[in-house]
Design a protein around this motif. Structure first.
Motif, short mmCIF file in Angstrom:
data_model
loop_
_atom_site.label_atom_id
_atom_site.label_comp_id
_atom_site.label_asym_id
_atom_site.label_seq_id
_atom_site.Cartn_x
_atom_site.Cartn_y
_atom_site.Cartn_z
N TYR A 140 -131.25 47.37 63.37
CA TYR A 140 -131.20 47.90 61.82
C TYR A 140 -130.07 46.98 60.95
CZ TYR A 140 -133.25 51.66 64.11
OH TYR A 140 -133.92 52.63 64.89
N GLY A 141 -129.73 45.91 61.57
CA GLY A 141 -128.89 45.04 60.80
C GLY A 141 -127.47 45.41 60.89
N LEU A 142 -127.10 46.40 61.49
CA LEU A 142 -125.46 46.84 61.77
C LEU A 142 -125.11 46.07 63.05
CD1 LEU A 142 -126.48 50.57 61.34
CD2 LEU A 142 -125.84 49.02 59.61
N LEU A 143 -123.80 46.19 63.12
CA LEU A 143 -122.71 45.29 64.31
C LEU A 143 -123.39 46.23 65.53
CD1 LEU A 143 -120.78 43.47 65.39
CD2 LEU A 143 -119.12 45.33 64.77
N HIS A 144 -123.72 45.69 66.36
CA HIS A 144 -124.14 46.35 67.59
C HIS A 144 -122.95 46.90 68.37
CE1 HIS A 144 -125.69 47.05 71.64
NE2 HIS A 144 -127.11 46.52 71.07
N GLY A 145 -122.95 48.25 68.83
CA GLY A 145 -121.87 48.80 69.57
C GLY A 145 -121.32 48.05 70.63
N GLY A 146 -122.53 47.32 71.27
CA GLY A 146 -121.77 46.53 72.50
C GLY A 146 -121.25 45.32 72.09
N ALA A 147 -121.45 44.72 70.84
CA ALA A 147 -120.65 43.58 70.46
C ALA A 147 -119.07 44.01 70.18
CB ALA A 147 -121.32 43.24 69.18
N SER A 148 -119.25 45.28 69.80
CA SER A 148 -117.73 45.75 69.68
C SER A 148 -116.96 46.01 70.98
CB SER A 148 -117.78 47.19 68.85
OG SER A 148 -118.23 46.98 67.46
N VAL A 149 -117.79 46.35 71.88
CA VAL A 149 -116.98 46.36 73.28
C VAL A 149 -116.79 45.10 73.82
CG1 VAL A 149 -117.29 47.44 75.44
CG2 VAL A 149 -118.17 48.81 73.77
N VAL A 150 -117.45 44.00 73.64
CA VAL A 150 -117.37 42.76 74.09
C VAL A 150 -116.05 42.08 73.27
CG1 VAL A 150 -118.09 40.34 74.04
CG2 VAL A 150 -119.77 42.05 74.56
N LEU A 151 -116.09 42.43 72.00
CA LEU A 151 -114.53 42.10 71.34
C LEU A 151 -113.66 42.77 72.06
CD1 LEU A 151 -113.12 40.30 69.37
CD2 LEU A 151 -113.88 42.35 67.60
N ALA A 152 -113.69 44.21 72.38
CA ALA A 152 -112.60 44.96 72.70
C ALA A 152 -112.05 44.42 74.28
CB ALA A 152 -112.76 46.49 72.72
N GLU A 153 -113.14 44.25 74.96
CA GLU A 153 -112.85 43.86 76.46
C GLU A 153 -112.33 42.35 76.34
OE1 GLU A 153 -114.24 44.13 80.90
OE2 GLU A 153 -115.41 44.98 79.62
N THR A 154 -112.63 41.38 75.42
CA THR A 154 -112.13 40.11 75.37
C THR A 154 -110.69 40.19 75.08
OG1 THR A 154 -114.43 39.17 74.96
CG2 THR A 154 -112.28 37.82 74.21
N LEU A 155 -110.24 40.82 74.35
CA LEU A 155 -109.09 41.01 73.53
C LEU A 155 -108.16 41.48 74.73
CD1 LEU A 155 -109.48 42.23 70.21
CD2 LEU A 155 -108.21 40.10 70.67
N GLY A 156 -108.39 42.82 75.51
CA GLY A 156 -107.74 43.50 76.22
C GLY A 156 -107.52 42.72 77.73
#
Length: 131
Positions: free
Chosen positions: A35-51
């Protein structure tokens, strides 16, 4: 360090790094669902990368950090531009490290709140050290 990794494919770039606070950006483009929205899984990848990076900084020499629990609440959709993740240390001990990660769009609106807990282990024999 990120060459050939998921971090590179997602376009994640660190802008601030310390054991207590880490900040990184990620483009929405290329990380969307149909749908052209940021994928929720992409947000989780960013979060796990940072943490995970933060946990490694807290682990110390001769140690590694492995994620054992992550959760994410998606508050609003991001459609374009960059999102920014800010990881704030919640707890750091000898065996576990936890971060809260807040991901916001370019207007500063919270898109996702995540929490990551990592287990601290000894570096396996023969494994390359981080860094």
């Amino acid at each position: 360090m990120s060459h050939g990794t998921l971090m590179e494919r997602m376009g994640i770039e660190f802008t601030e790094v310390s054991p207590e606070r880490l900040v990184a950006t990620m483009p929405v483009a290329g990380n969307t669902q149909p749908y052209g929205l940021l994928h929720g899984g992409a947000s989780v990848v960013l979060a796990e990368t940072l943490g995970s990076f933060g946990a490694v900084l807290n682990a110390g020499e001769g140690k590694i950090a492995v994620g054992i629990d992550i959760n994410a609440t998606h508050h609003r959709a991001a459609r374009a531009g960059l999102v920014t993740g800010v990881a704030t240390l919640l707890s750091a001990g000898n065996t576990m490290v936890s971060y809260e990660i807040v991901i916001s769009d370019e207007d500063g609106r919270r898109c996702c709140t995540s929490r990551l807990t990592c287990l601290i282990r000894d570096l396996p024999p023969g494994a390359p050290a981080a860094g």
